[in-house]
Design an enzyme around this catalytic site. Structure first.
Site, PDB file in Angstrom:
ATOM      1  N   ASN A   1     -25.730  54.802   7.856  1.00  0.00           N
ATOM      2  CA  ASN A   1     -24.769  53.823   7.335  1.00  0.00           C
ATOM      3  C   ASN A   1     -25.412  52.741   6.462  1.00  0.00           C
ATOM      4  OD1 ASN A   1     -22.567  53.971  10.243  1.00  0.00           O
ATOM      5  ND2 ASN A   1     -22.376  55.018   8.286  1.00  0.00           N
TER       6      ASN A   1
ATOM      7  N   ASP B   1     -14.096  57.010  13.285  1.00  0.00           N
ATOM      8  CA  ASP B   1     -14.075  57.263  11.843  1.00  0.00           C
ATOM      9  C   ASP B   1     -12.694  56.962  11.249  1.00  0.00           C
ATOM     10  OD1 ASP B   1     -15.213  57.950   9.453  1.00  0.00           O
ATOM     11  OD2 ASP B   1     -14.971  60.110   9.731  1.00  0.00           O
TER      12      ASP B   1
HETATM   13  C1  FPP Z   1     -16.575  54.744  10.196  1.00  0.00           C
HETATM   14  O1  FPP Z   1     -15.426  54.627   9.370  1.00  0.00           O
HETATM   15  C2  FPP Z   1     -16.825  53.485  10.858  1.00  0.00           C
HETATM   16  C3  FPP Z   1     -17.990  52.767  10.780  1.00  0.00           C
HETATM   17  C4  FPP Z   1     -19.144  53.194   9.988  1.00  0.00           C
HETATM   18  C5  FPP Z   1     -18.132  51.471  11.435  1.00  0.00           C
HETATM   19  C6  FPP Z   1     -17.445  51.386  12.753  1.00  0.00           C
HETATM   20  C7  FPP Z   1     -17.329  49.967  13.096  1.00  0.00           C
HETATM   21  C8  FPP Z   1     -16.326  49.416  13.807  1.00  0.00           C
HETATM   22  C9  FPP Z   1     -15.207  50.159  14.428  1.00  0.00           C
HETATM   23  C10 FPP Z   1     -16.269  47.983  14.053  1.00  0.00           C
HETATM   24  C11 FPP Z   1     -17.563  47.419  14.474  1.00  0.00           C
HETATM   25  C12 FPP Z   1     -17.740  47.378  15.914  1.00  0.00           C
HETATM   26  C13 FPP Z   1     -18.874  46.862  16.419  1.00  0.00           C
HETATM   27  C14 FPP Z   1     -19.120  46.827  17.862  1.00  0.00           C
HETATM   28  C15 FPP Z   1     -19.914  46.336  15.515  1.00  0.00           C
HETATM   29  P1  FPP Z   1     -15.594  54.839   7.813  1.00  0.00           P
HETATM   30  O2  FPP Z   1     -15.868  53.532   7.191  1.00  0.00           O
HETATM   31  O3  FPP Z   1     -16.631  55.885   7.544  1.00  0.00           O
HETATM   32  O4  FPP Z   1     -14.185  55.345   7.419  1.00  0.00           O
HETATM   33  P2  FPP Z   1     -13.818  56.340   6.226  1.00  0.00           P
HETATM   34  O5  FPP Z   1     -14.235  57.720   6.699  1.00  0.00           O
HETATM   35  O6  FPP Z   1     -12.350  56.197   6.124  1.00  0.00           O
HETATM   36  O7  FPP Z   1     -14.548  55.900   4.999  1.00  0.00           O
END
Ligand code: FPP
Length: 243
Positions: A78, A30
């Site tokens: 998501n 996250d």
């Molecule tokens: C959460 O951070 C992260 C995700 C929903 C996506 C995670 C994806 C990756 C690390 C890269 C992709 C890897 C593969 C294997 C496809 P957030 O966007 O919710 O962060 P925030 O809480 O700061 O908004």
């Protein structure tokens, strides 16, 4: 410099040593969006940098000796994000699969994609099916959770068991019908980004997992942080309800 070093001549004496108590680590990755916003960049950029962190951390965990690593890459929730962001994450996944098809030899683990993959595009599903056939000679497993939700997984397990005609199921039956059947339960679940919840991740499997929360945003996570998680794990007493 992380503690673990494959070269015994230069390995630090306090190199983390994993044993049968700590075989499986899982990550809720996250904080990508916030990491990018702090730099005046679009959220998609955070996912791009987050994917580089994902590769670095997974390779390190494998080198250290974890038998299984599970990452939450995309949840069933998501899809509610703006289309541009969903498309960007799917694009990152596509590039990663292409990279694995080419460079799988650099990885010393098998790959498993867990979740309801039926909603992904046929092209992505075809690449996933192929990548899952690679590196069969290795024991270590990297589980990448995609369109994954813990409740959906348990529901899927029950439906599988019902379709097999089971009317009374055991805990073992349920564990064996989960997507994680090959890697078992995580010993520790790590969440970056400061929130104190598990967000529908590995609900059944989390029963006895140690939980580790850090304010660090996912793109900032380093192998040294993994060393710290290992030290922290071994400082805890796990009693499984006993004394
Ligand atoms: C959460 O951070 C992260 C995700 C929903 C996506 C995670 C994806 C990756 C690390 C890269 C992709 C890897 C593969 C294997 C496809 P957030 O966007 O919710 O962060 P925030 O809480 O700061 O908004």
């Amino acid at each position: 410099m992380p503690l673990f070093n494959k070269d015994p001549k230069t390995a630090a004496p306090e190199t983390p040593r994993l044993d049968e108590h700590f075989k499986h680590i899982a990550f809720i990755m996250d904080g990508n969006g916030r990491w990018a916003k702090k730099r005046g960049m679009p959220r998609e950029y955070g996912h791009k940098v987050g994917s580089a962190t994902f590769k670095k951390i997974c390779i390190y965990c494998c080198d250290v000796g974890f038998k299984a690593v599970t990452v939450y890459a995309f949840s069933t929730e998501n899809w509610k994000r703006p289309k541009a962001e969903v498309d960007a994450i799917m694009g990152i996944l596509d590039s990663y699969l292409e990279e694995l098809k080419r460079d799988y030899g650099q990885y010393h683990n098998r790959f498993r994609f867990i979740g309801d993959l039926s909603v992904l595009t046929p092209a992505l599903r075809e690449k996933i099916t192929y990548v899952e056939t690679l590196n069969q000679e290795y024991d270590q497993i990297l589980n990448i959770a995609l369109n994954y939700g813990g409740r959906a997984e348990i529901t899927h397990a029950f439906n599988t068991l019902a379709a097999e005609g089971k009317t009374a199921v055991t805990e073992e039956d349920i564990s064996n019908a989960l997507y994680t059947v090959e890697s078992g339960d995580p010993d520790m679940i790590v969440r970056t980004g400061g929130d104190l919840r598990i967000s529908n991740f590995l609900l059944w499997q989390a029963a006895y997992a140690e939980l580790y929360f850090t304010d660090k945003l996912w793109p900032d996570l380093t192998p040294e942080d993994v060393d710290e998680m290992i030290r922290d794990f071994y400082s805890r007493k796990r009693r499984y309800g006993g004394l």
